[in-house]
Design a protein around this motif. Structure first.
Motif, PDB file in Angstrom:
ATOM      1  N   PRO A 170      58.372 -15.350   1.498  1.00 43.31           N
ATOM      2  CA  PRO A 170      57.959 -16.118   0.301  1.00 43.31           C
ATOM      3  C   PRO A 170      56.517 -16.584   0.366  1.00 43.31           C
ATOM      4  CG  PRO A 170      60.134 -16.825   1.057  1.00 43.31           C
ATOM      5  CD  PRO A 170      59.589 -15.926   2.119  1.00 43.31           C
ATOM      6  N   LYS A 174      53.537 -15.719  -2.356  1.00 44.48           N
ATOM      7  CA  LYS A 174      52.685 -16.713  -3.018  1.00 44.48           C
ATOM      8  C   LYS A 174      51.209 -16.438  -2.743  1.00 44.48           C
ATOM      9  CE  LYS A 174      56.080 -20.478  -2.959  1.00 44.48           C
ATOM     10  NZ  LYS A 174      56.384 -21.846  -2.462  1.00 44.48           N
ATOM     11  N   LYS A 175      50.896 -16.086  -1.508  1.00 44.67           N
ATOM     12  CA  LYS A 175      49.507 -15.792  -1.161  1.00 44.67           C
ATOM     13  C   LYS A 175      48.990 -14.600  -1.956  1.00 44.67           C
ATOM     14  CE  LYS A 175      46.625 -14.594   2.834  1.00 44.67           C
ATOM     15  NZ  LYS A 175      46.648 -14.323   4.299  1.00 44.67           N
ATOM     16  N   ARG A 177      50.078 -13.553  -4.852  1.00 46.67           N
ATOM     17  CA  ARG A 177      49.965 -13.913  -6.267  1.00 46.67           C
ATOM     18  C   ARG A 177      48.730 -14.772  -6.522  1.00 46.67           C
ATOM     19  NH1 ARG A 177      56.387 -15.132  -7.485  1.00 46.67           N
ATOM     20  NH2 ARG A 177      56.982 -12.936  -7.816  1.00 46.67           N
ATOM     21  N   ARG A 178      48.398 -15.664  -5.581  1.00 46.75           N
ATOM     22  CA  ARG A 178      47.162 -16.441  -5.735  1.00 46.75           C
ATOM     23  C   ARG A 178      45.947 -15.520  -5.700  1.00 46.75           C
ATOM     24  NH1 ARG A 178      49.777 -20.155  -2.159  1.00 46.75           N
ATOM     25  NH2 ARG A 178      48.611 -19.245  -0.406  1.00 46.75           N
TER      26      ARG A 178
END
Length: 434
Positions: A170, A174-175, A177-178
């Motif tokens: 996860p 997130k990384k 997507r950033r």
């Protein structure tokens, strides 16, 4: 539909397809050999209105005829009990139509010890009756379809994400997507810059070279009155210098003639008194013209300073002359320079947009694969999950630790570093002097 028609033949399978609204056609060779099915649905037409048929193997691998015939049976039932077979097929079809294929369904008149799978129960009854036997007390065993094995984390299809710890996936998503959001912002800015530079490249927007040229013309125009005053003063000075030169020439001639004797003066048609008067007048004129030239020079210098202050140019008159003579050429060169710069900058921004788009696509692919890996671990068998967890921990422990540099001990005060120390030369060696 395939499992519900297990062992009942093609008639049951085709009847079930028709009940659920799936069109079918059997692909039979000229030799009479069955090659498989093609399926269609109502409304599946191409641009010309022709019905679109899809081969069974393209719908699902399990519907290929080589596998399907082993499940439903190759061809309809035949033999002396064909009527009984047809009755059982009709009964199975009716059960499938009514949705009564649940495990554990009991029908009136069924033997209580029969299988809970209606299709298997009917098949067992038919086989028992055609063999002249009683209805079996237990259902015939149905082969269980084993799920497709999950690829191991060392398999190339799951690299490199299979080696990640489950808790780290996860965070990696997130990384990524950033990073995608950052790159998308940069790509939008690059697209905006590309549109701006495209306007300059096409000439729709004025560039700094053309603007600088027009600003230079505006500065020269602001100094125009002072430039004209400077030019007029220069013309007055030139005229005064010319008149002074003529007066000097007349003075020299008068001084020459007044020194002649009366006979030579009479021969020249003049007299000493006339020449003396002419010399006096010429001298006065010379002084007047020199004073006029000096005043004109002062006015010109003052006008030049005013032109420099008004335009900010060291030589406004020269720039005015250059702009008047070369304006079309200067403007064309400025426009070409601006358009060339716009094209180069636009192409650079478009290349950056393409590079960012590739990065975003790669990051999105990584997010998808990470999500697939997370879902795979959630649904994989427990024993495989435990085995992979142990393998990942063992692989992490087997990595060599990062080497640490040993800190050198401090040198005593006054001692030189090792690389600067020299050994004393040996006796009689090449270092001994004579």
């Amino acid at each position: 539909m395939r499992d519900a028609s297990r062992g009942l033949g093609r008639d049951a399978f085709e009847s079930g397809l028709a009940d659920v609204g799936v069109g079918f056609r059997a692909n039979v060779a000229t030799t009479g050999r069955m090659n498989g099915y093609s399926f269609t649905l109502e409304g599946w037409t191409d641009g010309s209105g022709e019905q679109v048929w899809v081969g069974a193997s393209k719908v699902a691998r399990e519907l290929r005829w080589a596998q399907l015939k082993t499940v439903i049976g190759d061809g309809p039932a035949a033999g002396p009990d064909a009527a009984a077979t047809a009755a059982f097929v009709d009964r199975a079809t009716e059960m499938m139509r009514q949705g009564r294929i649940e495990r554990g369904a009991a029908l009136p008149g069924d033997h209580p010890a029969l299988s809970s799978d209606p299709a298997a129960r009917i098949l067992a009854q038919w086989k028992a009756k055609t063999a002249g036997q009683e209805v079996p007390a237990e259902a015939l065993p149905v082969p269980e379809l084993k799920p497709e094995p999950v690829a191991a984390w060392t398999d190339k299809r799951r690299r490199p994400y299979g080696a990640l710890a489950t808790d780290a996936i996860p965070g990696e998503i997130k990384k990524a997507r950033r990073q995608i959001a950052t790159w998308q912002g940069e790509m939008e800015a690059a697209q905006s810059n590309a549109r701006t530079w495209d306007g300059l490249a096409t000439g729709a927007v004025t560039g700094h070279r053309v603007r600088d040229l027009h600003q230079l013309a505006a500065k020269v125009e602001a100094a125009r009155p002072h430039i004209e005053a400077e030019v007029a003063a220069r013309h007055d000075r030139v005229a005064a210098d010319t008149a002074a030169d003529a007066a000097r020439k007349m003075l020299r001639e008068a001084n020459r003639l007044k020194g002649l004797g009366w006979l030579e003066l009479r021969r020249e048609g003049t007299s000493r008194k006339a020449e003396e008067k002419k010399a006096a007048v010429s001298a006065e004129a010379i002084h007047a013209y020199v004073e006029q030239a000096s005043k004109a020079m002062s006015r010109g210098a003052e006008a030049a300073r005013a032109a420099e202050e008004a335009s900010g140019l060291p030589w406004a008159e020269g720039e005015q002359k250059r702009l008047r003579e070369e304006w079309p050429q200067l403007l064309a060169e400025a426009q070409r320079g601006d358009q060339g710069e716009g094209q180069a900058r636009r192409d650079a921004e478009l290349a950056r947009v393409e590079d960012l788009a590739r990065r975003i696509a790669g990051a999105e692919t990584r997010v998808d694969r990470l999500a697939q890996e997370a879902e795979l671990r959630r649904t994989m068998p427990a024993d495989q999950a435990k085995a992979e967890g142990r393998a990942r921990r063992d692989a992490a422990r087997s990595k060599p630790p990062t080497a640490r540099r040993r800190k050198a001990a401090p040198r005593p005060p006054g001692e030189q570093p090792a690389h600067l120390r020299r050994q004393p030369p040996a006796a009689g060696g090449p270092g001994r002097t004579r």
